[in-house]
Design a protein around this motif. Structure first.
Motif, PDB file in Angstrom:
ATOM      1  N   TRP A 248      44.123  41.818  44.610  1.00  0.00           N
ATOM      2  CA  TRP A 248      44.813  43.017  44.155  1.00  0.00           C
ATOM      3  C   TRP A 248      44.269  44.199  44.944  1.00  0.00           C
ATOM      4  O   TRP A 248      43.100  44.223  45.340  1.00  0.00           O
ATOM      5  N   PHE A 249      45.129  45.183  45.150  1.00  0.00           N
ATOM      6  CA  PHE A 249      44.768  46.295  46.020  1.00  0.00           C
ATOM      7  C   PHE A 249      45.016  47.621  45.312  1.00  0.00           C
ATOM      8  O   PHE A 249      45.877  47.737  44.441  1.00  0.00           O
ATOM      9  N   GLY A 250      44.247  48.625  45.706  1.00  0.00           N
ATOM     10  CA  GLY A 250      44.405  49.945  45.118  1.00  0.00           C
ATOM     11  C   GLY A 250      43.215  50.809  45.434  1.00  0.00           C
ATOM     12  O   GLY A 250      42.530  50.627  46.446  1.00  0.00           O
ATOM     13  N   GLY A 251      42.925  51.744  44.533  1.00  0.00           N
ATOM     14  CA  GLY A 251      41.794  52.627  44.728  1.00  0.00           C
ATOM     15  C   GLY A 251      40.477  51.934  44.442  1.00  0.00           C
ATOM     16  O   GLY A 251      40.428  50.825  43.915  1.00  0.00           O
ATOM     17  N   GLU A 252      39.414  52.570  44.821  1.00  0.00           N
ATOM     18  CA  GLU A 252      38.029  52.165  44.545  1.00  0.00           C
ATOM     19  C   GLU A 252      37.553  51.007  45.415  1.00  0.00           C
ATOM     20  O   GLU A 252      36.434  51.015  45.906  1.00  0.00           O
ATOM     21  N   MET A 253      38.400  49.988  45.636  1.00  0.00           N
ATOM     22  CA  MET A 253      37.953  48.803  46.375  1.00  0.00           C
ATOM     23  C   MET A 253      38.102  48.973  47.886  1.00  0.00           C
ATOM     24  O   MET A 253      37.736  48.078  48.646  1.00  0.00           O
TER      25      MET A 253
END
Length: 405
Positions: A248-253
């Motif tokens: 899963w992709f998005g902010g923080e990572m």
């Protein structure tokens, strides 16, 4: 020795009435009740500290981030993990296992062998089955012996063909069979396979030391030991976690994002996209601390005594069939009464205040191997009493007699 009466004071829900009868809650393999210290930790955080983590430069964000990472450190200590780098917060055991299965989608190739056991909860069975279907790999399932224990000889034969992954529960959520996980990990590694342990049931039934176990991955859910729902832990060796592609992709990572490409943060953040369930993690940390305060070994030993007593008392009921007779039964006992459907039985005894589980327990392959489609399941926690076991057995007997007539 546990002071059960004092412990029960931390669980006010145990004193309520269900359908007008004193509650006897024996469905702890599904969800354990939450102790007051955990609820207090959640309330304190929301009232005094709450802010998003790892993002803000202000006071509340710093304090919230500190509490979140302290919870991660508590999980490190609880599992004897090498460092915080090895602890990934997840939505629970299911989320953790899916993170691994999806993360290894390039690691598993056509013709590879992935092994699970017939003891598995669907959460440690279906993700591997689906991965193999997608990749054209072989999904092999190891059975049990007549007593309900994992067949280690079959496991050795199956992995000899060159298994890539071995997935195994620490404790069956149907039979209560405690699996010899040290042997399982050793057999997997000798075959060159990664080994993932599902500790959803096992986390409360003994002390799990991941370095001593030498497992590559281990997953558990917070709600099985008094934490909020929707939070869990994925432990992984550093090299094993590095194998995982983010699912899963998005902010923080993320580290750097450009119009051409994206690079990822270091572990464990690369596997924790978006705003995490940081309050849930803080509650999990409080729950782990509470279990340490109670005494992990003492609580586990007491629960085993309750289970042994429940098996003895249930065996006295006419027409009773208890499933399995494993070398070490922990956490739960599943049964059927001749001529009575478990759903009808559990629905009826619920009217008398007794809470058990009925159904397939998310373990349909195991129930098929046992020759049934549904069971009733009794699962105590360290706050239950022998008197509650007596009350439950008496009610089960009464309910079975009523349903037969």
């Amino acid at each position: 020795m546990l002071d059960v009466e004092s412990i029960r004071d931390d669980f006010p829900i145990l004193g309520i009435k269900a359908n007008g009868r004193p509650l006897v809650y024996l469905d702890n393999a599904a969800t354990m009740q939450m102790p007051l210290p955990v609820r207090q930790a959640l309330q304190y955080h929301y009232e005094q500290v709450n802010a998003n983590v790892h993002r803000g430069t202000h006071y509340l964000s710093h304090e919230s981030t500190k509490a979140y990472e302290e919870a991660r450190e508590t999980a490190v200590r609880f599992l004897n993990a090498p460092s915080q780098r090895n602890i990934v917060f997840s939505t629970g055991t299911t989320g953790a296992i899916n993170t691994v299965a999806l993360g290894l989608r390039d690691y598993v190739q056509r013709g590879d062998i992935v092994v699970a056991t017939v003891l598995e909860h669907h959460s440690n069975f279906v993700p591997w089955q689906q991965l193999c279907l997608e990749k054209g790999a072989q999904f092999k399932v190891v059975g049990i012996d007549q007593k309900g224990d994992l067949d280690l000889d079959e496991l050795k034969r199956v992995v000899t063909g060159g298994a890539k992954i071995v997935a195994c529960t620490c404790c069956s959520n149907v039979l209560g069979a405690v699996t010899p996980v040290h042997d399982v990990v050793k057999i997997a590694h000798e075959a060159g396979a990664l080994c993932l342990l599902d500790a959803a049931q096992g986390i409360r039934h003994g002390v799990l030391d991941v370095q001593e176990l030498d497992c590559d991955f281990l997953a558990f859910s917070g709600h099985k030991l008094g934490a909020p729902t929707g939070i869990g832990v994925l432990y992984g060796k550093s090299k094993a976690l590095e194998l995982l592609k983010p699912a899963w992709f998005g902010g923080e990572m993320v580290d750097i994002v450009t119009t051409e490409k994206t690079t990822w943060e270091e572990l464990p953040l690369r596997l924790e996209p978006g705003t995490p369930n940081y309050v849930g993690a803080i509650g999990l940390g409080a729950a782990l601390g509470y279990l340490e305060f109670v005494g992990r070994k003492e609580a586990s030993a007491y629960e085993d005594e309750l289970i042994a007593y429940a098996v003895k008392r249930l065996s006295e009921i006419d027409g009773m069939h208890i499933y399995g007779d494993p070398i070490h039964r922990s956490g739960c006992v599943s049964f059927n009464v001749e001529g009575v459907h478990p759903f009808d039985l559990c629905t009826l005894i619920d009217k008398m205040g007794v809470a058990l589980r009925s159904g397939n327990a998310c373990a349909q392959p195991l129930l098929s191997a046992l020759g049934c489609t549904a069971v009733a399941r009794l699962s105590p926690a360290f706050y239950n009493s022998f008197e509650e076991i007596d009350a439950a057995v008496s009610t089960i007997n009464r309910g079975a007699l009523m349903l037969r007539n």
